[in-house]
Write an enzyme that holds these catalytic residues in place. Structure first.
Site, PDB file in Angstrom:
ATOM      1  N   HIS A  73       0.891  -1.217   0.005  1.00 21.63           N
ATOM      2  CA  HIS A  73      -0.085  -0.122   0.105  1.00 21.63           C
ATOM      3  C   HIS A  73       0.835   1.341   0.099  1.00 21.63           C
ATOM      4  CE1 HIS A  73      -3.420   2.420   1.520  1.00 21.63           C
ATOM      5  NE2 HIS A  73      -2.620   3.172   1.707  1.00 21.63           N
ATOM      6  N   GLU A  74       1.886   1.178   1.062  1.00 19.94           N
ATOM      7  CA  GLU A  74       2.851   2.427   0.927  1.00 19.94           C
ATOM      8  C   GLU A  74       3.468   2.544  -0.200  1.00 19.94           C
ATOM      9  OE1 GLU A  74       1.622   4.671   3.025  1.00 19.94           O
ATOM     10  OE2 GLU A  74       0.644   3.346   4.400  1.00 19.94           O
ATOM     11  N   HIS A  77       1.969   4.092  -3.186  1.00 21.02           N
ATOM     12  CA  HIS A  77       1.943   5.470  -2.933  1.00 21.02           C
ATOM     13  C   HIS A  77       3.235   6.204  -3.655  1.00 21.02           C
ATOM     14  CE1 HIS A  77      -1.801   6.213  -0.910  1.00 21.02           C
ATOM     15  NE2 HIS A  77      -1.510   5.509   0.067  1.00 21.02           N
TER      16      HIS A  77
END
Length: 165
Positions: A73-74, A77
């Protein structure tokens, strides 16, 4: 931070970067990784710094979910920022990286038990219900820096005098 978990986190991060490099046919720098997020957040991506910060307590309590979901998820980004520039944090570009590149469902929030990291909360009331406010918001009310209102009845919230946790 546990050395073995830290090593696994770096491995997952490197695997995500490798998948992104293959998908976008370009190279990406390996992000730095720290374990200094506090509170209820699982992780944070710092786009301009190319840095990922994780919550060490939640990571220790939920290692598999961090390795399978939070770290991708990170990283997504960072990849979305490096490929597309400034875009909505969980917009279609980020979702595309998560689902098409990393093959991970594009969930925007976690569902971890946060009891071990939850700070103090205080009970506030309006005309129709009660709300728990964090210590940060409670202190802003006490310092007269903020007024919070109910989302249903729009009345301002007032402190009941009760500390919940």
């Amino acid at each position: 931070m546990d050395i073995e978990l830290s090593y696994k986190a770096k491995q997952v991060m490197a695997n995500c970067i490798a998948m992104a490099e293959q998908a976008f046919k370009r190279s990406f720098p390996i992000p730095s990784l720290t374990f200094n997020v506090r509170g209820k957040a699982a992780g944070k991506a710092y786009l301009q710094l190319n840095e990922i910060r994780l919550n060490p307590k939640l990571f220790k309590e939920n290692p598999q979910a961090f390795l399978k979901e939070v770290i991708p998820h990170e990283v997504a980004h960072l990849i979305a920022y490096q490929v597309y520039g400034r875009v909505r944090p969980h917009g279609k570009e980020w979702q595309g990286v998560m689902e098409a590149v990393f093959k991970v469902p594009a969930k925007t929030t976690h569902s971890f038990d946060v009891a071990s990291v939850q700070g103090k909360t205080f009970e506030y009331r309006c005309g129709c219900m009660t709300y728990p406010l964090s210590i940060r918001r409670h202190n802003k009310v006490l310092r007269k820096e903020a007024v919070y209102s109910c989302q249903k009845c729009r009345q301002p919230l007032s402190f009941t005098g009760t500390q919940l946790s």
